[in-house]
Design a protein around this motif. Structure first.
Motif, PDB file in Angstrom:
ATOM      1  N   GLN A  41      36.886   1.897   7.162  1.00  0.00           N
ATOM      2  CA  GLN A  41      37.244   3.111   7.752  1.00  0.00           C
ATOM      3  C   GLN A  41      38.130   3.035   8.738  1.00  0.00           C
ATOM      4  OE1 GLN A  41      33.456   4.816   8.793  1.00  0.00           O
ATOM      5  NE2 GLN A  41      32.903   5.206   6.739  1.00  0.00           N
ATOM      6  N   GLU A  42      39.060   3.957   9.243  1.00  0.00           N
ATOM      7  CA  GLU A  42      39.940   3.881  10.479  1.00  0.00           C
ATOM      8  C   GLU A  42      39.298   3.296  11.630  1.00  0.00           C
ATOM      9  OE1 GLU A  42      42.431   7.360  10.650  1.00  0.00           O
ATOM     10  OE2 GLU A  42      42.550   7.686   8.698  1.00  0.00           O
ATOM     11  N   ASP A  43      38.047   3.515  11.845  1.00  0.00           N
ATOM     12  CA  ASP A  43      37.507   3.075  13.118  1.00  0.00           C
ATOM     13  C   ASP A  43      37.046   1.508  12.890  1.00  0.00           C
ATOM     14  OD1 ASP A  43      35.373   3.291  11.434  1.00  0.00           O
ATOM     15  OD2 ASP A  43      34.182   4.500  12.700  1.00  0.00           O
ATOM     16  N   GLY A  44      37.483   1.003  11.627  1.00  0.00           N
ATOM     17  CA  GLY A  44      37.081  -0.546  11.283  1.00  0.00           C
ATOM     18  C   GLY A  44      35.797  -0.842  10.814  1.00  0.00           C
ATOM     19  N   LYS A  45      34.752   0.280  11.014  1.00  0.00           N
ATOM     20  CA  LYS A  45      33.628  -0.007  10.162  1.00  0.00           C
ATOM     21  C   LYS A  45      33.763   0.166   8.753  1.00  0.00           C
ATOM     22  CE  LYS A  45      31.333   1.967  14.251  1.00  0.00           C
ATOM     23  NZ  LYS A  45      30.422   3.180  15.020  1.00  0.00           N
ATOM     24  N   PHE A  46      32.509  -0.491   8.100  1.00  0.00           N
ATOM     25  CA  PHE A  46      32.793  -0.591   6.719  1.00  0.00           C
ATOM     26  C   PHE A  46      31.718   0.556   6.121  1.00  0.00           C
ATOM     27  CE2 PHE A  46      34.120  -4.662   7.579  1.00  0.00           C
ATOM     28  CZ  PHE A  46      34.632  -5.202   6.465  1.00  0.00           C
ATOM     29  N   ALA A  47      31.894   1.145   5.007  1.00  0.00           N
ATOM     30  CA  ALA A  47      31.252   2.125   4.663  1.00  0.00           C
ATOM     31  C   ALA A  47      30.967   1.755   2.990  1.00  0.00           C
ATOM     32  CB  ALA A  47      31.879   3.533   4.328  1.00  0.00           C
ATOM     33  N   ASP A  48      29.621   1.647   2.620  1.00  0.00           N
ATOM     34  CA  ASP A  48      29.247   1.608   1.208  1.00  0.00           C
ATOM     35  C   ASP A  48      29.986   2.482   0.261  1.00  0.00           C
ATOM     36  OD1 ASP A  48      28.176   0.933  -1.048  1.00  0.00           O
ATOM     37  OD2 ASP A  48      26.041   1.156  -0.409  1.00  0.00           O
ATOM     38  N   ILE A  49      30.449   2.353  -0.819  1.00  0.00           N
ATOM     39  CA  ILE A  49      31.309   3.345  -1.769  1.00  0.00           C
ATOM     40  C   ILE A  49      30.650   3.027  -3.109  1.00  0.00           C
ATOM     41  CG2 ILE A  49      33.333   3.625  -0.152  1.00  0.00           C
ATOM     42  CD1 ILE A  49      34.635   1.616  -2.469  1.00  0.00           C
ATOM     43  N   ILE A  50      29.485   2.490  -3.211  1.00  0.00           N
ATOM     44  CA  ILE A  50      28.728   2.830  -4.493  1.00  0.00           C
ATOM     45  C   ILE A  50      27.827   4.170  -4.738  1.00  0.00           C
ATOM     46  CG2 ILE A  50      26.620   1.957  -5.964  1.00  0.00           C
ATOM     47  CD1 ILE A  50      29.265   0.017  -5.517  1.00  0.00           C
ATOM     48  N   ASP A  51      28.319   4.827  -5.675  1.00  0.00           N
ATOM     49  CA  ASP A  51      27.852   6.099  -5.918  1.00  0.00           C
ATOM     50  C   ASP A  51      26.421   5.886  -6.500  1.00  0.00           C
ATOM     51  OD1 ASP A  51      26.800   8.502  -7.111  1.00  0.00           O
ATOM     52  OD2 ASP A  51      28.964   9.301  -7.385  1.00  0.00           O
ATOM     53  N   LYS A  52      25.194   6.090  -5.753  1.00  0.00           N
ATOM     54  CA  LYS A  52      23.878   5.844  -6.149  1.00  0.00           C
ATOM     55  C   LYS A  52      23.613   6.726  -7.411  1.00  0.00           C
ATOM     56  CE  LYS A  52      23.681   3.130  -2.482  1.00  0.00           C
ATOM     57  NZ  LYS A  52      24.322   1.943  -2.684  1.00  0.00           N
ATOM     58  N   ASP A  53      24.131   7.650  -7.455  1.00  0.00           N
ATOM     59  CA  ASP A  53      23.622   8.598  -8.667  1.00  0.00           C
ATOM     60  C   ASP A  53      24.324   8.000 -10.011  1.00  0.00           C
ATOM     61  OD1 ASP A  53      22.579  10.604  -7.077  1.00  0.00           O
ATOM     62  OD2 ASP A  53      24.150  11.769  -6.932  1.00  0.00           O
ATOM     63  N   ILE A  54      25.413   7.539 -10.161  1.00  0.00           N
ATOM     64  CA  ILE A  54      25.829   6.838 -11.363  1.00  0.00           C
ATOM     65  C   ILE A  54      25.955   5.300 -11.265  1.00  0.00           C
ATOM     66  CG2 ILE A  54      27.153   8.884 -11.962  1.00  0.00           C
ATOM     67  CD1 ILE A  54      29.814   7.747 -10.868  1.00  0.00           C
ATOM     68  N   THR A  55      25.564   4.796 -10.232  1.00  0.00           N
ATOM     69  CA  THR A  55      25.603   3.321  -9.960  1.00  0.00           C
ATOM     70  C   THR A  55      27.067   2.646 -10.163  1.00  0.00           C
ATOM     71  OG1 THR A  55      24.889   2.548 -12.266  1.00  0.00           O
ATOM     72  CG2 THR A  55      23.234   3.085 -10.466  1.00  0.00           C
ATOM     73  N   MET A  56      28.101   3.502  -9.702  1.00  0.00           N
ATOM     74  CA  MET A  56      29.410   2.833 -10.034  1.00  0.00           C
ATOM     75  C   MET A  56      30.064   2.872  -8.635  1.00  0.00           C
ATOM     76  SD  MET A  56      30.162   4.480 -13.792  1.00  0.00           S
ATOM     77  CE  MET A  56      31.651   4.627 -13.639  1.00  0.00           C
TER      78      MET A  56
END
Length: 85
Positions: A41-56
């Protein structure tokens, strides 16, 4: 990667389906335990981008990364080659 992930998920949920024989190459499966995907993210933090509903990997985040990369490459090309976006 999402195709390989979807194939692995389908094999897990519908392993006896005859239709999978013509679609899935079992040697190329990419089970959810074998990957992770993050977005910085712009603030340098990592965000998980796995969609848990479709596991993709979430398509929205992938599109955002593609837009960001396109913008950066265009700006670099402008410096290197004098081209305008």
């Amino acid at each position: 990667m999402n195709v390989l992930i979807a194939e692995a998920y389908t094999m897990d949920t519908k392993p006896k389906s005859d239709k999978l024989r013509n679609i899935v190459n079992k040697e190329c499966l990419f089970p959810s335990s074998a990957y992770s995907a993050c977005y910085i993210q712009e603030d340098g933090k990592f965000a998980d981008i796995i969609d848990k509903d479709i596991t993709m990997i979430s398509g929205n985040e992938l599109d955002g990364v593609s837009d960001w990369m396109d913008d950066k490459i265009a700006r670099i090309n402008e410096v290197l080659y004098g081209t305008k976006r």
